[in-house]
Structure formats: C-alpha cells, structure tokens
Design a protein around this motif. Structure first.
Motif, PDB file in Angstrom:
ATOM      1  N   ASP A  43     -10.806  37.854  39.829  1.00 15.18           N
ATOM      2  CA  ASP A  43     -12.066  36.978  39.592  1.00 15.18           C
ATOM      3  C   ASP A  43     -12.597  37.333  41.020  1.00 15.18           C
ATOM      4  N   LEU A  44     -14.174  37.981  40.606  1.00 15.61           N
ATOM      5  CA  LEU A  44     -15.081  38.344  41.910  1.00 15.61           C
ATOM      6  C   LEU A  44     -15.394  37.040  42.475  1.00 15.61           C
ATOM      7  N   ASP A  45     -15.603  35.811  41.863  1.00 16.26           N
ATOM      8  CA  ASP A  45     -16.098  34.667  42.379  1.00 16.26           C
ATOM      9  C   ASP A  45     -15.100  34.226  43.534  1.00 16.26           C
ATOM     10  N   ARG A  46     -13.711  34.444  43.054  1.00 20.53           N
ATOM     11  CA  ARG A  46     -12.712  33.865  44.219  1.00 20.53           C
ATOM     12  C   ARG A  46     -12.737  34.977  45.263  1.00 20.53           C
ATOM     13  N   LEU A  47     -12.756  36.361  44.966  1.00 21.12           N
ATOM     14  CA  LEU A  47     -12.941  37.230  45.939  1.00 21.12           C
ATOM     15  C   LEU A  47     -13.812  37.310  46.949  1.00 21.12           C
ATOM     16  N   ILE A  48     -15.148  37.044  46.431  1.00 18.45           N
ATOM     17  CA  ILE A  48     -16.357  37.245  47.375  1.00 18.45           C
ATOM     18  C   ILE A  48     -16.917  35.972  47.883  1.00 18.45           C
ATOM     19  N   LYS A  49     -16.754  34.923  47.090  1.00 20.40           N
ATOM     20  CA  LYS A  49     -17.491  33.464  47.532  1.00 20.40           C
ATOM     21  C   LYS A  49     -16.448  32.767  48.259  1.00 20.40           C
ATOM     22  N   LYS A  50     -15.079  33.024  47.764  1.00 23.25           N
ATOM     23  CA  LYS A  50     -14.184  31.968  48.368  1.00 23.25           C
ATOM     24  C   LYS A  50     -13.232  32.781  49.220  1.00 23.25           C
ATOM     25  N   GLY A  51     -13.470  34.050  49.413  1.00 24.91           N
ATOM     26  CA  GLY A  51     -12.678  34.870  50.587  1.00 24.91           C
ATOM     27  C   GLY A  51     -11.271  35.090  50.080  1.00 24.91           C
ATOM     28  N   ASP A  52     -10.818  35.071  49.073  1.00 21.52           N
ATOM     29  CA  ASP A  52      -9.403  35.099  48.580  1.00 21.52           C
ATOM     30  C   ASP A  52      -9.015  36.666  48.798  1.00 21.52           C
ATOM     31  N   VAL A  53      -8.672  37.031  49.908  1.00 21.23           N
ATOM     32  CA  VAL A  53      -8.354  38.461  50.165  1.00 21.23           C
ATOM     33  C   VAL A  53      -7.206  39.014  49.156  1.00 21.23           C
ATOM     34  N   GLN A  54      -6.444  38.239  48.721  1.00 20.80           N
ATOM     35  CA  GLN A  54      -5.545  38.853  47.813  1.00 20.80           C
ATOM     36  C   GLN A  54      -6.211  39.317  46.386  1.00 20.80           C
ATOM     37  N   GLN A  55      -7.198  38.730  46.205  1.00 23.93           N
ATOM     38  CA  GLN A  55      -8.008  39.572  45.078  1.00 23.93           C
ATOM     39  C   GLN A  55      -8.223  40.730  45.283  1.00 23.93           C
ATOM     40  N   ASN A  56      -8.814  41.293  46.678  1.00 24.92           N
ATOM     41  CA  ASN A  56      -9.157  42.685  46.935  1.00 24.92           C
ATOM     42  C   ASN A  56      -7.948  43.711  46.593  1.00 24.92           C
TER      43      ASN A  56
END
Length: 282
Positions: free
Chosen positions: A152-165
């Motif tokens: 989920d790019l929204d969680r990664l980029i806007k919310k800073g969820d580094v686990q998505q990276n």
C-alpha cells in the motif's frame, strides 16, 4: 508524491555490494601472487573456475563476500594471509522489470539489493495515473514466502510505514496499476472523469472539478456508487457532517452537485455506458 520518494531513496550503490550471478564477468586479482590473476565468467550454475582451486560457488554473494570466500580457500591451501580483489567488468545477471504506471517503465540492471522506494525512483517515479497499490512478483519461490506481495503506497509514503518498504530482489517484476477513475457532474466548473490519485477524498474530488458553481448547492452532494452485486446506489452526502469531506472516493464513483432552487432549472443527466445506469437531476 515523487518528491517524497526521491527524498528517501539511496540510489548510489557500493560496488562491493553487487550481487553476483550467472553470466557476470569478473576480474579477480590476488595481490600476493599475480600469476593467479584471472578474468572469468560466472557459469550457469553460479560457479567460477580459478587457478589451483578449481570451482567456487559465488552466485548470490556480494563481491566482498566472494572475495572473502576465495581468500579463505587460498589461505587454507596455498597462501598466508592472501588479499583478493574482485572487479565486476560485466554485470548482466541481476535485472528488475518495472511495469505499469512508472515515469520510465522498463527493464533495469539491478546490481545490488535495494528497497521498493529505490526501485520506484529508478523508474523515474510514479506517473500521474499511478494507483495506490504496488504488486511485486518474486522471481524465485522461497519456502514460507509469498510469490506475490502487495504494498500500500499510501501507508508507505504518507503514513511512513517503513515495513511496507520491502527489499526487492534481482529478477522481481514490480507492477503499479493505473488508478481508478471517478466522475463529477452537475453544477461544477469542470465536469468530467478524473483519476483517483493514490487516495482522493470527496473535498479533493470537487476541487479537481474546479469547485461548485455559484448556482450549485454548496453543502450537499449526491454520491452514486456501485455495490458489490453490480447495482448502483445513490447516497446523499451532507458536507457539513463530520468526516464526510474526508470520505475516500472509490473507483467508478459519481459525484453530482445539484443546482440550487434559486436559479433557473437546468436539468442534467448522467449515464454510464455498459452499465444501464442513468441519473437525472437538478
């Protein structure tokens, strides 16, 4: 969005971190014994053949790890405290494929492991039509690991969820689909179809359409949304109610701004070809 991505990437790879694989051409030097210097290509099995020690498996190792492995073998058999250097003359084994809504989709050399944001930057960033979900199809199956990973790019980029990276491997295919489309009609300045850019809310959708005309109803919007069974549902939204303006717009949603009763009646209709849906309002 692209500015955020580019500000977080680490695009300069250390040559010592290159992952070696079949087809790579290596120049291997042994400082203590120049006669052992050689230039060799990694075989289809991931091996290199070296003077005195025959085959060494280097596939999946970094150049530094391969140097240390070869040093250990020479030290065990022939040379006291050897120093080995590996230079990758041709690096062709590791590539990734970027498909879909990148600025520059294509197949890219991928000499060292990087993370998702780095690979998006490698493709020039996201296009204006990019959706908010990334699909990573793994090139090799690992037991206990999924073959396809959704991020989920929204969680990664806007919310800073580094686990998505997540870490990307050579051979992976990264696919970013086109965003969904919503429609705005009625008493707005620029009625039409618009792409859902990552996460678009009702208020942003009205701004995309140029805002409400002076003769339009300012605080109410009709939302036409497709239900799970394929029918269309009409929902009256009161923009003065908490959270309504921040409600996310979904793919194929239609927002309709009625005209106020003060102005002359200028009825309008909305229809969606292929669905049988039509709406007549004012």
């Amino acid at each position: 969005m692209n500015e955020i991505i580019l500000s977080q990437v680490q695009m300069n790879a250390d040559p010592g971190e290159y992952l070696l694989g079949e087809g790579d051409l290596l120049r291997i030097s042994v400082f203590e014994a120049k006669e052992l210097d050689t230039t060799v290509r990694v075989s289809s099995r991931g091996w290199v053949t070296l003077p005195l020690i025959d085959t060494v498996d280097v596939k999946g190792l970094t150049a530094i790890e391969a140097e240390e492995k070869i040093e250990a073998i020479y030290q065990e058999r022939y040379i006291k405290n050897p120093h080995v250097s590996i230079f990758v003359e041709e690096h062709i084994s590791q590539r990734i494929t970027l498909v879909g809504q990148f600025q520059k989709p294509g197949t890219y050399d991928y000499p060292t492991k990087q993370r998702l944001l780095d690979t998006i930057a490698l493709g020039g960033g996201l296009s204006e039509k990019a959706g908010q979900v990334v699909q990573i199809r793994r090139s090799r199956h690992s037991q206990g690991q999924p073959d396809v990973v959704m991020v989920d790019l929204d969680r990664l980029i806007k919310k800073g969820d580094v686990q998505q990276n997540i870490e990307i491997n050579g051979g992976d295919v990264i696919f970013i689909p086109e965003a969904g489309v919503f429609f705005v009609d009625g008493a707005v300045k620029r009625p039409g179809a618009f792409a859902i850019k990552h996460r678009t809310v009702v208020q942003e959708a009205l701004v995309e359409a140029g805002g409400v005309e002076s003769w339009g109803v300012k605080d109410k919007v009709r939302l036409v949304r497709m239900t799970e069974n394929g029918d269309r549902q009409i929902i009256d939204l009161d923009l003065n109610q908490p959270g309504v303006k921040e409600m996310a717009v979904k793919d194929r949603d239609i927002l309709i701004v009625d005209e106020s009763g003060v102005a002359d009646f200028k009825g309008f209709s909305v229809s969606i070809l292929g669905t049988g849906f039509s709406y007549w309002g004012r």
